[in-house]
Design a protein around this motif. Structure first.
Motif, mmCIF file in Angstrom:
data_model
loop_
_atom_site.group_PDB
_atom_site.id
_atom_site.type_symbol
_atom_site.label_atom_id
_atom_site.label_comp_id
_atom_site.label_asym_id
_atom_site.label_seq_id
_atom_site.Cartn_x
_atom_site.Cartn_y
_atom_site.Cartn_z
ATOM 1 N N SER A 133 1.171 -0.942 0.550
ATOM 2 C CA SER A 133 -0.260 -0.466 0.549
ATOM 3 C C SER A 133 0.426 1.502 0.004
ATOM 4 O O SER A 133 0.790 2.027 -0.964
ATOM 5 C CB SER A 133 -1.156 -0.279 1.377
ATOM 6 N N VAL A 177 -2.488 1.224 -4.052
ATOM 7 C CA VAL A 177 -3.135 -0.115 -3.407
ATOM 8 C C VAL A 177 -3.098 -0.265 -2.183
ATOM 9 O O VAL A 177 -2.485 -0.968 -1.740
ATOM 10 C CB VAL A 177 -2.183 -1.140 -4.853
ATOM 11 N N ASP A 178 -4.422 -0.247 -2.001
ATOM 12 C CA ASP A 178 -4.752 -0.556 -0.871
ATOM 13 C C ASP A 178 -6.077 -1.942 -1.289
ATOM 14 O O ASP A 178 -6.597 -2.145 -2.381
ATOM 15 C CB ASP A 178 -6.165 0.630 -0.162
ATOM 16 N N VAL A 179 -5.222 -2.679 -0.539
ATOM 17 C CA VAL A 179 -6.189 -4.430 -0.435
ATOM 18 C C VAL A 179 -7.376 -4.801 0.734
ATOM 19 O O VAL A 179 -6.510 -4.588 1.982
ATOM 20 C CB VAL A 179 -5.148 -5.635 -0.386
ATOM 21 N N ALA A 202 -4.435 -4.481 -11.410
ATOM 22 C CA ALA A 202 -5.411 -4.372 -12.035
ATOM 23 C C ALA A 202 -6.179 -3.293 -11.111
ATOM 24 O O ALA A 202 -6.801 -2.127 -11.322
ATOM 25 C CB ALA A 202 -6.477 -5.152 -11.600
ATOM 26 N N HIS A 203 -5.348 -2.759 -9.939
ATOM 27 C CA HIS A 203 -5.744 -1.710 -9.036
ATOM 28 C C HIS A 203 -5.176 -0.424 -8.746
ATOM 29 O O HIS A 203 -5.241 0.624 -7.680
ATOM 30 C CB HIS A 203 -6.074 -2.215 -7.656
ATOM 31 N N GLY A 204 -3.756 -0.724 -9.564
ATOM 32 C CA GLY A 204 -2.806 0.050 -9.547
ATOM 33 C C GLY A 204 -2.151 1.424 -10.774
ATOM 34 O O GLY A 204 -3.705 1.375 -11.454
ATOM 35 N N ASP A 244 -10.569 -9.025 0.448
ATOM 36 C CA ASP A 244 -9.940 -8.989 -1.072
ATOM 37 C C ASP A 244 -8.569 -10.625 -0.452
ATOM 38 O O ASP A 244 -8.061 -10.644 -1.646
ATOM 39 C CB ASP A 244 -9.496 -8.543 -1.685
ATOM 40 N N TYR A 296 -3.656 -8.052 -8.901
ATOM 41 C CA TYR A 296 -4.345 -7.162 -7.789
ATOM 42 C C TYR A 296 -3.644 -5.786 -8.041
ATOM 43 O O TYR A 296 -4.326 -4.950 -8.578
ATOM 44 C CB TYR A 296 -4.429 -7.924 -6.804
#
Length: 80
Positions: free
Chosen positions: A51, A56-58, A78-80, A62, A75
């Motif tokens: 993070s 990117v916060d998981v 895809a989220h960064g 998830d 992950y």
């Protein structure tokens, strides 16, 4: 973030949290907690390190998606 950048960030974070893991020989299907032997605190530190490094916060819901090296790389990409 592309997959190559995500992979580099994940490998760097694993190396930081678990310095005894050889990131040069990481297998994409390696399970973080079982195969790399990260305990609960190490896993949470890994998520926090990712993070901080990538933004990117998981969320906890998830965690099952990021249980392997490949899952975490995908992950973050895809989220960064």
């Amino acid at each position: 973030m592309n997959e190559q950048d995500a992979r580099a960030a994940v490998h760097a974070a694993i190396g930081q949290v678990a310095p005894d893991v050889d990131t040069e020989d990481l297998v994409e299907t390696s399970r973080l907690r079982q195969d790399l032997e990260l305990d609960s605190l190490d896993f949470l530190r890994l998520i926090e390190t990712i993070s901080q490094a990538t933004g990117v916060d998981v969320p906890e819901r998830d965690y099952t998606q990021v249980s392997t090296v490949k899952g975490l790389v995908e992950y973050v990409a895809a989220h960064g």
